[in-house]
Design a protein around this motif. Structure first.
Motif, PDB file in Angstrom:
ATOM      1  N   VAL A   9       0.902  -1.432  -0.047  1.00  0.00           N
ATOM      2  CA  VAL A   9      -0.191   0.052   0.149  1.00  0.00           C
ATOM      3  C   VAL A   9       0.890   1.106  -0.001  1.00  0.00           C
ATOM      4  CG1 VAL A   9      -1.642   1.303   1.288  1.00  0.00           C
ATOM      5  CG2 VAL A   9      -1.888  -1.155   1.001  1.00  0.00           C
ATOM      6  N   ILE A  10       0.497   2.043  -0.833  1.00  0.00           N
ATOM      7  CA  ILE A  10       1.465   3.437  -1.004  1.00  0.00           C
ATOM      8  C   ILE A  10       0.533   4.411  -0.500  1.00  0.00           C
ATOM      9  CG2 ILE A  10       2.677   4.958  -2.536  1.00  0.00           C
ATOM     10  CD1 ILE A  10       3.188   2.502  -4.466  1.00  0.00           C
ATOM     11  N   ILE A  11       1.065   5.194   0.515  1.00  0.00           N
ATOM     12  CA  ILE A  11       0.203   6.256   0.794  1.00  0.00           C
ATOM     13  C   ILE A  11       0.694   7.612   0.337  1.00  0.00           C
ATOM     14  CG2 ILE A  11      -0.905   7.559   2.897  1.00  0.00           C
ATOM     15  CD1 ILE A  11      -0.395   4.928   4.521  1.00  0.00           C
ATOM     16  N   GLY A  12       0.014   8.245  -0.469  1.00  0.00           N
ATOM     17  CA  GLY A  12       0.554   9.645  -1.291  1.00  0.00           C
ATOM     18  C   GLY A  12       0.945   9.124  -2.885  1.00  0.00           C
ATOM     19  N   GLY A  13       0.134   9.766  -3.628  1.00  0.00           N
ATOM     20  CA  GLY A  13       0.422   9.796  -4.844  1.00  0.00           C
ATOM     21  C   GLY A  13       0.983  10.858  -5.699  1.00  0.00           C
ATOM     22  N   GLY A  14       2.115  11.385  -5.270  1.00  0.00           N
ATOM     23  CA  GLY A  14       2.791  12.453  -5.784  1.00  0.00           C
ATOM     24  C   GLY A  14       4.093  11.721  -6.625  1.00  0.00           C
ATOM     25  N   ALA A  15       5.221  12.536  -7.124  1.00  0.00           N
ATOM     26  CA  ALA A  15       6.016  11.774  -8.062  1.00  0.00           C
ATOM     27  C   ALA A  15       6.790  10.610  -7.289  1.00  0.00           C
ATOM     28  CB  ALA A  15       6.900  12.978  -8.169  1.00  0.00           C
ATOM     29  N   SER A  16       6.977  10.817  -6.024  1.00  0.00           N
ATOM     30  CA  SER A  16       7.544   9.607  -5.384  1.00  0.00           C
ATOM     31  C   SER A  16       6.462   8.061  -5.472  1.00  0.00           C
ATOM     32  CB  SER A  16       8.230  10.072  -4.007  1.00  0.00           C
ATOM     33  OG  SER A  16       6.899  10.362  -3.018  1.00  0.00           O
ATOM     34  N   GLY A  17       5.303   8.473  -4.896  1.00  0.00           N
ATOM     35  CA  GLY A  17       4.373   7.478  -4.782  1.00  0.00           C
ATOM     36  C   GLY A  17       4.190   6.774  -6.061  1.00  0.00           C
ATOM     37  N   LEU A  18       3.820   7.794  -6.842  1.00  0.00           N
ATOM     38  CA  LEU A  18       3.154   6.941  -8.359  1.00  0.00           C
ATOM     39  C   LEU A  18       4.623   6.488  -9.029  1.00  0.00           C
ATOM     40  CD1 LEU A  18       1.198   9.805  -9.504  1.00  0.00           C
ATOM     41  CD2 LEU A  18       0.411   7.573  -8.708  1.00  0.00           C
ATOM     42  N   SER A  19       5.666   6.887  -8.793  1.00  0.00           N
ATOM     43  CA  SER A  19       6.824   6.100  -9.449  1.00  0.00           C
ATOM     44  C   SER A  19       7.128   4.803  -8.943  1.00  0.00           C
ATOM     45  CB  SER A  19       8.342   6.895  -9.314  1.00  0.00           C
ATOM     46  OG  SER A  19       9.426   6.271  -9.521  1.00  0.00           O
ATOM     47  N   ALA A  20       7.096   4.759  -7.528  1.00  0.00           N
ATOM     48  CA  ALA A  20       7.059   3.408  -6.732  1.00  0.00           C
ATOM     49  C   ALA A  20       5.948   2.414  -7.211  1.00  0.00           C
ATOM     50  CB  ALA A  20       7.075   3.690  -5.151  1.00  0.00           C
ATOM     51  N   ALA A  21       4.705   3.179  -7.369  1.00  0.00           N
ATOM     52  CA  ALA A  21       3.587   2.048  -8.058  1.00  0.00           C
ATOM     53  C   ALA A  21       3.888   1.624  -9.302  1.00  0.00           C
ATOM     54  CB  ALA A  21       2.271   3.032  -8.037  1.00  0.00           C
ATOM     55  N   LEU A  22       4.549   2.581  -9.876  1.00  0.00           N
ATOM     56  CA  LEU A  22       4.753   1.907 -11.687  1.00  0.00           C
ATOM     57  C   LEU A  22       5.896   0.687 -11.531  1.00  0.00           C
ATOM     58  CD1 LEU A  22       4.540   2.517 -14.561  1.00  0.00           C
ATOM     59  CD2 LEU A  22       6.224   4.312 -14.443  1.00  0.00           C
ATOM     60  N   VAL A  23       6.944   0.988 -10.851  1.00  0.00           N
ATOM     61  CA  VAL A  23       8.047  -0.295 -10.830  1.00  0.00           C
ATOM     62  C   VAL A  23       7.475  -1.306 -10.112  1.00  0.00           C
ATOM     63  CG1 VAL A  23       9.333   0.557  -8.857  1.00  0.00           C
ATOM     64  CG2 VAL A  23      10.328  -0.792 -10.410  1.00  0.00           C
ATOM     65  N   LEU A  24       6.612  -1.084  -9.115  1.00  0.00           N
ATOM     66  CA  LEU A  24       5.998  -2.368  -8.588  1.00  0.00           C
ATOM     67  C   LEU A  24       4.764  -3.008  -9.148  1.00  0.00           C
ATOM     68  CD1 LEU A  24       5.755  -0.920  -4.781  1.00  0.00           C
ATOM     69  CD2 LEU A  24       6.728  -3.116  -5.294  1.00  0.00           C
ATOM     70  N   GLY A  25       4.048  -2.200 -10.038  1.00  0.00           N
ATOM     71  CA  GLY A  25       3.050  -2.564 -11.087  1.00  0.00           C
ATOM     72  C   GLY A  25       3.872  -3.373 -12.117  1.00  0.00           C
ATOM     73  N   ARG A  26       4.865  -3.002 -12.582  1.00  0.00           N
ATOM     74  CA  ARG A  26       5.503  -3.683 -13.551  1.00  0.00           C
ATOM     75  C   ARG A  26       6.248  -4.993 -12.953  1.00  0.00           C
ATOM     76  NH1 ARG A  26       6.315  -2.046 -18.291  1.00  0.00           N
ATOM     77  NH2 ARG A  26       8.495  -2.846 -18.402  1.00  0.00           N
ATOM     78  N   SER A  27       6.327  -5.017 -11.758  1.00  0.00           N
ATOM     79  CA  SER A  27       6.710  -6.217 -11.311  1.00  0.00           C
ATOM     80  C   SER A  27       5.959  -7.269 -10.651  1.00  0.00           C
ATOM     81  CB  SER A  27       7.727  -5.778  -9.862  1.00  0.00           C
ATOM     82  OG  SER A  27       8.615  -4.658 -10.083  1.00  0.00           O
ATOM     83  N   ARG A  28       4.775  -6.928 -11.245  1.00  0.00           N
ATOM     84  CA  ARG A  28       3.527  -7.948 -11.051  1.00  0.00           C
ATOM     85  C   ARG A  28       2.889  -7.746  -9.681  1.00  0.00           C
ATOM     86  NH1 ARG A  28       4.295 -13.547 -13.693  1.00  0.00           N
ATOM     87  NH2 ARG A  28       2.017 -13.362 -13.955  1.00  0.00           N
ATOM     88  N   ARG A  29       3.374  -6.769  -8.755  1.00  0.00           N
ATOM     89  CA  ARG A  29       2.897  -6.486  -7.376  1.00  0.00           C
ATOM     90  C   ARG A  29       1.464  -6.278  -7.283  1.00  0.00           C
ATOM     91  NH1 ARG A  29       5.290 -10.319  -4.637  1.00  0.00           N
ATOM     92  NH2 ARG A  29       7.233 -10.576  -5.498  1.00  0.00           N
ATOM     93  N   LYS A  30       0.585  -6.489  -6.222  1.00  0.00           N
ATOM     94  CA  LYS A  30      -0.759  -6.141  -6.082  1.00  0.00           C
ATOM     95  C   LYS A  30      -0.463  -4.642  -5.240  1.00  0.00           C
ATOM     96  CE  LYS A  30      -5.225  -7.777  -4.681  1.00  0.00           C
ATOM     97  NZ  LYS A  30      -5.877  -8.143  -3.672  1.00  0.00           N
ATOM     98  N   VAL A  31      -0.795  -3.662  -6.103  1.00  0.00           N
ATOM     99  CA  VAL A  31      -0.423  -2.313  -5.242  1.00  0.00           C
ATOM    100  C   VAL A  31      -1.684  -1.546  -5.171  1.00  0.00           C
ATOM    101  CG1 VAL A  31       0.845  -0.294  -5.403  1.00  0.00           C
ATOM    102  CG2 VAL A  31       1.752  -2.335  -6.385  1.00  0.00           C
ATOM    103  N   LEU A  32      -1.918  -0.782  -3.949  1.00  0.00           N
ATOM    104  CA  LEU A  32      -2.916  -0.041  -3.782  1.00  0.00           C
ATOM    105  C   LEU A  32      -2.392   1.432  -3.605  1.00  0.00           C
ATOM    106  CD1 LEU A  32      -5.996   0.977  -3.386  1.00  0.00           C
ATOM    107  CD2 LEU A  32      -5.476   0.346  -0.962  1.00  0.00           C
ATOM    108  N   VAL A  33      -2.580   2.604  -4.360  1.00  0.00           N
ATOM    109  CA  VAL A  33      -2.115   3.875  -4.043  1.00  0.00           C
ATOM    110  C   VAL A  33      -3.458   4.612  -3.523  1.00  0.00           C
ATOM    111  CG1 VAL A  33      -1.035   5.962  -4.818  1.00  0.00           C
ATOM    112  CG2 VAL A  33      -0.775   3.698  -6.030  1.00  0.00           C
ATOM    113  N   ILE A  34      -3.160   5.149  -2.189  1.00  0.00           N
ATOM    114  CA  ILE A  34      -4.333   6.002  -1.558  1.00  0.00           C
ATOM    115  C   ILE A  34      -3.913   7.477  -1.649  1.00  0.00           C
ATOM    116  CG2 ILE A  34      -5.587   6.484   0.547  1.00  0.00           C
ATOM    117  CD1 ILE A  34      -4.687   3.440   1.340  1.00  0.00           C
ATOM    118  N   ASP A  35      -4.491   8.472  -2.222  1.00  0.00           N
ATOM    119  CA  ASP A  35      -3.694   9.685  -2.459  1.00  0.00           C
ATOM    120  C   ASP A  35      -4.905  10.670  -2.030  1.00  0.00           C
ATOM    121  OD1 ASP A  35      -2.413  11.747  -3.352  1.00  0.00           O
ATOM    122  OD2 ASP A  35      -2.642  11.709  -5.338  1.00  0.00           O
TER     123      ASP A  35
END
Ligand SMILES: Cc1cc2nc3c(=O)[nH]c(=O)nc-3n(C[C@H](O)[C@H](O)[C@H](O)COP(=O)(O)OP(=O)(O)OC[C@H]3O[C@@H](n4cnc5c(N)ncnc54)[C@H](O)[C@@H]3O)c2cc1C
Length: 302
Positions: A9-35
């Motif tokens: 779970v990524i709390i915060g969807g600025g440049a840092s959180g969304l970039s983490a979501a992108l690499v984790l998504g591409r790594s086939r991880r189940k990711v929730l961004v709460i922003d």
């Protein structure tokens, strides 16, 4: 969404959180961004210095990032606010304002900072449009303009020297007795840099464009923009503090170099870790922490 289970779970969807979501998504991880969608730079019209995106508006930058995440069905981006985070055994339980209760193996705080601007009448109106905190972000657009420097911090002299890189037509407003030495005052006089210690009455502006700085003695000094040394930035989220994470001298959360906190499995990145990282560094920290978390999970699952 009660008790749904996520890898991260990524709390915060600025440049840092969304970039983490992108690499984790591409790594086939189940990711929730709460922003909560309250990035600190949303007061500005354009962001600068991010390779390939120089001059983009903060809104468009975010929209492109969120749209590109839609390619990854394993990543969910949701507008909401995390209101509580607990660690129960090895899992994190995140509660949100809209009533979700989710579980995750890792949690990333990418929650940024928020400003509490100094109490100067008229400052709010110009902040982010013609008065800025960072010359690397907005100095080029103000080059050679008549600028005001607002502030009276210990590092005033070095800030003045920095701003003079973009314009030598500067006036310093310390809003009270300047905390610099006599020699430093003489240095400013020799360079024809006015130091105005009289308290500021207010700033006059039109549509966010600074026009005049009015002092308590009634002087009206024409300036078309400026830089603010201290924006009164504080952590946008106190949740890491509730989990025992301390703050450094500048108000940044204590972490290790890679963003790992003293709570195992919990990471802090971007401005929350650095106080002011800039978009490129925030995004690069997101990438780095995303790859590192995925690697950990890969080894756990092997
Ligand atoms: C006026 C101004 C102009 C700037 N201009 C530039 C520029 O031109 N170029 C540049 O590189 N940098 C610029 N910056 C710096 C840049 O904005 C930051 O360094 C960058 O946004 C940090 O990214 P971040 O992801 O750490 O935090 P942010 O972008 O601030 O994102 C944090 C997100 O977390 C959310 N959040 C916080 N708490 C919660 C919670 N409890 N639950 C859910 N969500 C939460 C917030 O709502 C926000 O959406 C500027 C900053 C300011 C103040």
């Amino acid at each position: 969404m009660k008790n749904s289970m996520w890898d991260v779970v990524i709390i915060g969807g600025g440049a840092s959180g969304l970039s983490a979501a992108l690499v984790l998504g591409r790594s086939r991880r189940k990711v929730l961004v709460i922003d909560a969608q309250e990035a600190r730079n949303q007061v500005t019209r354009s962001s600068h210095g991010f390779l390939t995106r120089d001059g983009i508006s903060p809104g468009e930058f975010k929209q492109i990032s969120v749209d590109q995440l839609k390619r990854y069905p394993n990543v969910v981006y949701r507008k909401d606010r995390a209101v509580d985070v607990k660690k129960e055994d090895s899992l994190f339980k995140v509660a949100t304002e809209m009533g979700s209760d989710v579980l995750s193996k890792r949690v990333i705080f990418a929650t940024g900072m928020k400003e509490e601007l100094p109490d100067i009448r008229g400052l709010q109106e110009v902040y982010g449009t013609s008065v800025f905190p960072c010359p690397y972000c907005d100095g080029w657009e103000r080059r050679e303009e008549p600028l005001a420097i607002f502030g009276n911090e210990e590092w005033l002299m070095s800030y003045i020297k920095l701003i003079c890189n973009w314009s030598q037509d500067v006036m310093i407003f310390t809003n009270g007795p300047a905390k610099i030495t006599k020699e430093e005052k003489r240095e400013l006089m020799e360079r024809n840099i006015p130091l105005i210690e009289t308290p500021i009455e207010c700033l006059q502006s039109t549509d966010g464009r600074l026009e005049k700085v009015i002092t308590a003695t009634g002087d009206a000094l024409e300036r078309s923009g400026g830089f603010l040394m201290e924006t009164g930035a504080t952590q946008a989220s106190r949740l890491p503090a509730k989990l025992g994470i301390g703050l450094g001298e500048m108000g940044e959360y204590h972490t290790q170099e890679g963003g790992e906190s003293s709570v195992k499995g919990m990471y802090i990145i971007g401005d929350a870790k650095n106080t002011f990282s800039g978009l490129m560094k925030a995004a690069s920290e997101g990438y780095e922490v995303g790859a590192s978390i995925n690697h950990e999970l890969v080894l756990e699952e092997w």
